[in-house]
Design a protein around this motif. Sequence first.
Motif, mmCIF file in Angstrom:
data_model
loop_
_atom_site.group_PDB
_atom_site.id
_atom_site.type_symbol
_atom_site.label_atom_id
_atom_site.label_comp_id
_atom_site.label_asym_id
_atom_site.label_seq_id
_atom_site.Cartn_x
_atom_site.Cartn_y
_atom_site.Cartn_z
ATOM 1 N N VAL A 133 150.304 67.443 47.363
ATOM 2 C CA VAL A 133 149.665 66.272 46.558
ATOM 3 C C VAL A 133 150.774 66.044 45.498
ATOM 4 O O VAL A 133 151.650 67.105 45.180
ATOM 5 C CB VAL A 133 148.323 66.613 45.692
ATOM 6 C CG1 VAL A 133 147.393 66.624 46.834
ATOM 7 C CG2 VAL A 133 148.501 67.752 44.760
ATOM 8 N N THR A 134 151.066 64.980 44.893
ATOM 9 C CA THR A 134 151.993 64.823 43.733
ATOM 10 C C THR A 134 151.672 65.352 42.533
ATOM 11 O O THR A 134 150.187 65.272 42.202
ATOM 12 C CB THR A 134 152.701 63.512 43.624
ATOM 13 O OG1 THR A 134 151.540 62.689 43.169
ATOM 14 C CG2 THR A 134 153.034 62.888 45.095
ATOM 15 N N GLY A 135 152.686 65.703 41.436
ATOM 16 C CA GLY A 135 151.997 65.811 40.217
ATOM 17 C C GLY A 135 151.578 64.788 39.548
ATOM 18 O O GLY A 135 150.583 64.839 38.709
ATOM 19 N N ARG A 136 151.853 63.654 39.964
ATOM 20 C CA ARG A 136 151.168 62.483 39.321
ATOM 21 C C ARG A 136 149.727 62.209 39.717
ATOM 22 O O ARG A 136 148.854 61.901 38.875
ATOM 23 C CB ARG A 136 152.094 61.071 39.853
ATOM 24 C CG ARG A 136 151.688 59.848 38.972
ATOM 25 C CD ARG A 136 152.493 58.632 39.303
ATOM 26 N NE ARG A 136 153.999 58.933 39.023
ATOM 27 C CZ ARG A 136 154.615 59.026 37.719
ATOM 28 N NH1 ARG A 136 153.710 58.658 36.759
ATOM 29 N NH2 ARG A 136 155.726 59.230 37.557
ATOM 30 N N GLU A 137 149.605 62.636 40.941
ATOM 31 C CA GLU A 137 148.098 62.399 41.388
ATOM 32 C C GLU A 137 147.388 63.531 40.480
ATOM 33 O O GLU A 137 146.163 62.996 40.134
ATOM 34 C CB GLU A 137 148.090 62.877 42.856
ATOM 35 C CG GLU A 137 148.437 61.723 43.821
ATOM 36 C CD GLU A 137 148.378 62.137 45.215
ATOM 37 O OE1 GLU A 137 147.224 62.077 45.824
ATOM 38 O OE2 GLU A 137 149.356 62.593 45.798
ATOM 39 N N TRP B 2 155.995 68.777 30.809
ATOM 40 C CA TRP B 2 154.962 69.504 31.575
ATOM 41 C C TRP B 2 155.608 70.394 32.270
ATOM 42 O O TRP B 2 156.714 70.602 32.606
ATOM 43 C CB TRP B 2 154.195 68.703 32.471
ATOM 44 C CG TRP B 2 154.812 67.909 33.624
ATOM 45 C CD1 TRP B 2 155.974 66.878 33.547
ATOM 46 C CD2 TRP B 2 154.553 68.479 35.070
ATOM 47 N NE1 TRP B 2 156.157 66.710 34.759
ATOM 48 C CE2 TRP B 2 155.662 67.369 35.784
ATOM 49 C CE3 TRP B 2 153.814 69.253 35.858
ATOM 50 C CZ2 TRP B 2 155.712 67.525 36.894
ATOM 51 C CZ3 TRP B 2 153.928 69.291 37.059
ATOM 52 C CH2 TRP B 2 154.748 68.230 37.882
ATOM 53 N N GLN B 3 154.590 71.723 32.482
ATOM 54 C CA GLN B 3 155.107 72.660 33.134
ATOM 55 C C GLN B 3 154.131 72.865 34.496
ATOM 56 O O GLN B 3 152.807 72.927 34.134
ATOM 57 C CB GLN B 3 154.788 74.311 32.135
ATOM 58 C CG GLN B 3 155.894 74.541 31.230
ATOM 59 C CD GLN B 3 155.597 75.602 30.713
ATOM 60 O OE1 GLN B 3 154.496 75.921 29.965
ATOM 61 N NE2 GLN B 3 156.543 76.619 30.767
ATOM 62 N N PRO B 4 154.697 72.960 35.431
ATOM 63 C CA PRO B 4 153.907 72.948 36.922
ATOM 64 C C PRO B 4 153.101 74.185 37.062
ATOM 65 O O PRO B 4 152.007 74.054 37.877
ATOM 66 C CB PRO B 4 154.779 72.819 38.058
ATOM 67 C CG PRO B 4 155.886 73.414 37.484
ATOM 68 C CD PRO B 4 156.213 73.515 35.798
ATOM 69 N N GLY B 5 153.388 75.473 36.449
ATOM 70 C CA GLY B 5 152.546 76.438 37.054
ATOM 71 C C GLY B 5 152.516 77.856 35.968
ATOM 72 O O GLY B 5 152.815 79.038 36.753
ATOM 73 N N GLY B 6 152.131 77.586 34.878
ATOM 74 C CA GLY B 6 152.176 78.842 34.004
ATOM 75 C C GLY B 6 153.128 78.701 33.059
ATOM 76 O O GLY B 6 154.297 78.102 33.094
ATOM 77 N N ALA B 7 153.156 79.751 32.190
ATOM 78 C CA ALA B 7 154.262 79.782 30.974
ATOM 79 C C ALA B 7 155.700 80.013 31.375
ATOM 80 O O ALA B 7 156.671 79.766 30.811
ATOM 81 C CB ALA B 7 153.761 80.457 29.782
ATOM 82 N N ALA C 59 157.161 64.588 41.904
ATOM 83 C CA ALA C 59 157.465 65.675 43.078
ATOM 84 C C ALA C 59 155.946 66.162 43.802
ATOM 85 O O ALA C 59 155.197 66.229 43.158
ATOM 86 C CB ALA C 59 157.878 66.870 42.221
ATOM 87 N N GLN C 60 156.206 66.602 44.962
ATOM 88 C CA GLN C 60 155.155 67.162 45.725
ATOM 89 C C GLN C 60 154.733 68.597 45.137
ATOM 90 O O GLN C 60 155.706 69.400 45.008
ATOM 91 C CB GLN C 60 155.370 67.282 46.841
ATOM 92 C CG GLN C 60 155.302 65.773 47.730
ATOM 93 C CD GLN C 60 155.247 65.913 49.292
ATOM 94 O OE1 GLN C 60 156.316 66.187 49.952
ATOM 95 N NE2 GLN C 60 154.192 65.682 50.195
ATOM 96 N N MET C 61 153.531 69.068 44.908
ATOM 97 C CA MET C 61 153.167 70.264 44.478
ATOM 98 C C MET C 61 153.033 71.178 45.742
ATOM 99 O O MET C 61 152.093 71.592 46.342
ATOM 100 C CB MET C 61 151.879 70.076 43.906
ATOM 101 C CG MET C 61 151.791 69.380 42.372
ATOM 102 S SD MET C 61 152.745 70.034 41.182
ATOM 103 C CE MET C 61 151.623 71.400 40.771
ATOM 104 N N TYR C 62 154.194 71.838 45.910
ATOM 105 C CA TYR C 62 154.239 72.800 46.657
ATOM 106 C C TYR C 62 155.697 73.463 46.341
ATOM 107 O O TYR C 62 156.422 72.997 45.592
ATOM 108 C CB TYR C 62 154.327 72.728 48.270
ATOM 109 C CG TYR C 62 155.489 71.908 48.713
ATOM 110 C CD1 TYR C 62 156.595 72.654 49.347
ATOM 111 C CD2 TYR C 62 155.421 70.506 48.591
ATOM 112 C CE1 TYR C 62 157.707 71.890 49.896
ATOM 113 C CE2 TYR C 62 156.864 69.814 49.180
ATOM 114 C CZ TYR C 62 157.660 70.598 49.974
ATOM 115 O OH TYR C 62 158.722 69.921 50.408
ATOM 116 N N ALA C 63 156.082 74.680 46.683
ATOM 117 C CA ALA C 63 156.932 75.506 46.326
ATOM 118 C C ALA C 63 158.345 74.676 46.589
ATOM 119 O O ALA C 63 159.019 74.613 45.299
ATOM 120 C CB ALA C 63 157.200 76.920 46.946
ATOM 121 N N GLY C 64 158.787 74.360 47.877
ATOM 122 C CA GLY C 64 159.877 73.566 47.710
ATOM 123 C C GLY C 64 159.914 72.166 47.192
ATOM 124 O O GLY C 64 160.985 71.816 46.705
#
Length: 451
Positions: free
Chosen positions: A278-282, A300-305, A317-322
Motif C-alpha cells: 500500500v502507499t504511504g498516501r493510502e 513524516w517518518q515511515p517506521g519509528g524514531a 512510495a509503497q510501504m515495503y522495505a524496498g
Amino acid sequence: MTLTSFGPANRIKRSAETHPLTWRLRDDGEAVWLDEYQAKNGYAAARKAFADMAQDDIVQTVKDSGLKGRGGAGFPTGVKWGLMPKDESINIRYLLCNADEMEPNTWKDRMLMEQLPHLLIEGMLISARALKTYRGYIFLRGEYTTAAKHLNRAVEEAKAAGLLGKNILGSGFDFELFVHTGAGRYICGEETALINSLEGRRANPRSKPPFPAAVGVWGKPTCVNNVETLCNVPAIIADGVDWYKSLAREGSEDMGTKLMGFSGKVKNPGLWELPFGVTGRELFEDYAGGMRDGYKLKCWQPGGAGTGFLLPEHLDAQMYAGGIAKVGTRMGTGLAMAVDDSVNMVSLLRNMEEFFSRESCGFCTPCRDGLPWSVKLLRAIENGEGQAGDIETLLGLVGFLGPGKTFCAHAPGAVEPLGSAIKYFRPEFEAGIAPASAAVPPLAKPILVGA
C-alpha cells in the motif's frame, strides 16, 4: 489505541482470508482467551504442524513464504531458522520472543500481546517444534504490565489444555514457555543485548560472530524473533505459501500483511493490518484521515524514531522495505508519525537525540561520545547559540555514526533522522547559528576524532 478495517472508510470487514493477524480481534478490545480463540480456529495450525509436518518441512514452508522479521531489520525468518544447528545431539536450544517494544511511536506488538496472547503462543509453539527448542522466553518490555498479565494467563490456559509442557498433543515433544519482564532499556531490542539481559548481565550487544544460532542464551543455540513475526507463523502453516504471498500488493517484494499505523496530529491515529505495498498516501489519507483541521503535513517518518524523515511528496512510495528505500530511508516498524507545520525540526531532533543518547549502552566510543555531542550542538542551535560549523559537525557525526561504524545498529538509527532533517530543513538549523558566530568562516572540514 484503535485498530480499524482493511478498506478505506472501514467498509471492508476483517476476515481470515485477508487479515491473518487481526481477524480474531474482538470489537470491544478485550482479550481473546483460549475457548474463544479455539472457536476461531485457534491452534488448528499447531495441530497440523505436529500431526502432518516434519520439523524441516515447517522451516521450509516459512522460508518459502517469504516471511521477514517484523521488528525493523527485515531479515528473512526462514533463513534465520535455517541457521540453527542440525546436530541432533544438541538437545538444549532456546526460542526467544523479542517483545521489548521500545521504539518510540510503535505499539503494534503491545496490541497483539494484550488482545491476542494465544496467537503469539501458537506461533511460538509451532516455531519451537520446527527448531527443536525445548524452552522459550517472551522477553517483554517491563512497562507492558497488561501484556504481562494477559500473556501469563494465556500460558496457564495453554498448559492446562496440554498445549504447553510435556508431551504436547501426544507428540512426545516438550516445550516450556516463560514470560520475562525486562528492566526497560531501548538497547534490549538488539537480540544479543536482549540475551545478555535475560542472563542477568548488562544489556550490551555481543560481538558477532558467533551468532545466537550457534552461541546464544547460556551458550546454547538460540533463535530470536519479533512478536509480529511469530504471530504470522500459524496462518502460513494453516493456509499455505501461495495464499500468504497473494496478500501483498503488486510490486511489493515483501510478502503478506503488516501492522501499520499513523500517529501525530492526524484525524484518525491508529493501527491497521494492511498488505505490503500500500502507499504511504493510502495509509495517511484513507486510514489516518489526513491532518486535523488547522494543521498541514510538514514531513513524516515511515517506521519509528530511528527512520529518516520524508516529505509529503514521498507519500506515494509503497510501504515495503524496498519501496521506502527508494525514497531514502527504511521501513522500520511500519508505524508512521506525521509532523505538522507548527513543529520546529531542531527542537524535535534535540528531543530525539536526547532519547537515543540516554539509551546508548556506552560500549563503543562513536555512540557513547557522538550522541551526547549531537545533543550539545542541537541544544545550542535550538537556543540560538549555535556556532559557525556546527551544522557541518552534525553532518560529520551522521557519517561517523553511520552503518558499519559502530558496534551495533543503535547509533546509525539514531542519526538517520538527524541527517534527513538537515537535508530537508537546513534553514531551520541555520536560523539557530548566532549572528556574531556566523560572520566567522567555518572550518572547511569539521575536526572529529578519527577524521
